[in-house]
Design a protein around this motif. Structure first.
Motif, PDB file in Angstrom:
ATOM      1  N   VAL A  24      42.054  21.412  -2.385  1.00 21.06           N
ATOM      2  CA  VAL A  24      41.066  21.633  -3.445  1.00 21.06           C
ATOM      3  C   VAL A  24      39.666  21.703  -2.856  1.00 21.06           C
ATOM      4  O   VAL A  24      38.853  22.563  -3.228  1.00 21.06           O
ATOM      5  N   THR A  28      37.341  24.974  -3.028  1.00 23.43           N
ATOM      6  CA  THR A  28      36.040  24.823  -3.681  1.00 23.43           C
ATOM      7  C   THR A  28      34.911  25.207  -2.736  1.00 23.43           C
ATOM      8  O   THR A  28      33.959  25.878  -3.136  1.00 23.43           O
ATOM      9  N   TRP A  36      30.500  24.414 -10.862  1.00 24.54           N
ATOM     10  CA  TRP A  36      31.948  24.201 -10.906  1.00 24.54           C
ATOM     11  C   TRP A  36      32.433  23.504  -9.640  1.00 24.54           C
ATOM     12  O   TRP A  36      33.486  22.866  -9.638  1.00 24.54           O
ATOM     13  N   SER A  37      31.666  23.611  -8.571  1.00 28.04           N
ATOM     14  CA  SER A  37      32.020  22.922  -7.331  1.00 28.04           C
ATOM     15  C   SER A  37      32.011  21.411  -7.527  1.00 28.04           C
ATOM     16  O   SER A  37      32.830  20.702  -6.948  1.00 28.04           O
ATOM     17  N   GLY A  40      35.238  20.517  -8.950  1.00 28.92           N
ATOM     18  CA  GLY A  40      36.279  20.604  -7.931  1.00 28.92           C
ATOM     19  C   GLY A  40      36.253  19.424  -6.979  1.00 28.92           C
ATOM     20  O   GLY A  40      37.296  18.849  -6.652  1.00 28.92           O
ATOM     21  N   TYR A  41      35.053  19.052  -6.519  1.00 25.51           N
ATOM     22  CA  TYR A  41      34.948  17.908  -5.618  1.00 25.51           C
ATOM     23  C   TYR A  41      35.305  16.603  -6.329  1.00 25.51           C
ATOM     24  O   TYR A  41      35.902  15.713  -5.742  1.00 25.51           O
TER      25      TYR A  41
END
Length: 60
Positions: A24, A28, A36-37, A40-41
């Motif tokens: 992921v 990302t 949106w990162s 993801g993180y």
């Protein structure tokens, strides 16, 4: 007394979750999706923590 036939599985599931978290993060970082990162993180962090908990839960 019956043995638990799934006793060895949680560390394997934990390592699978850790590898998923790494994937992921890699996806990302590759996409550079802006805000949106962060999502993801965050998802990768939660997945990694759950994976570490499953891997190391039997250590006393």
């Amino acid at each position: 007394m019956a043995r638990n036939r799934y006793a060895a599985k949680p560390p394997l599931y934990g390592m699978a979750l850790i590898f998923c978290a790494i994937a992921v993060v890699a996806i990302t970082a590759y996409l550079h999706a802006g805000w949106w990162s962060v999502l993801g993180y965050g998802l990768a962090a939660v997945t990694a923590v759950a994976g570490f908990a499953l891997v190391f839960r039997d250590l006393s």
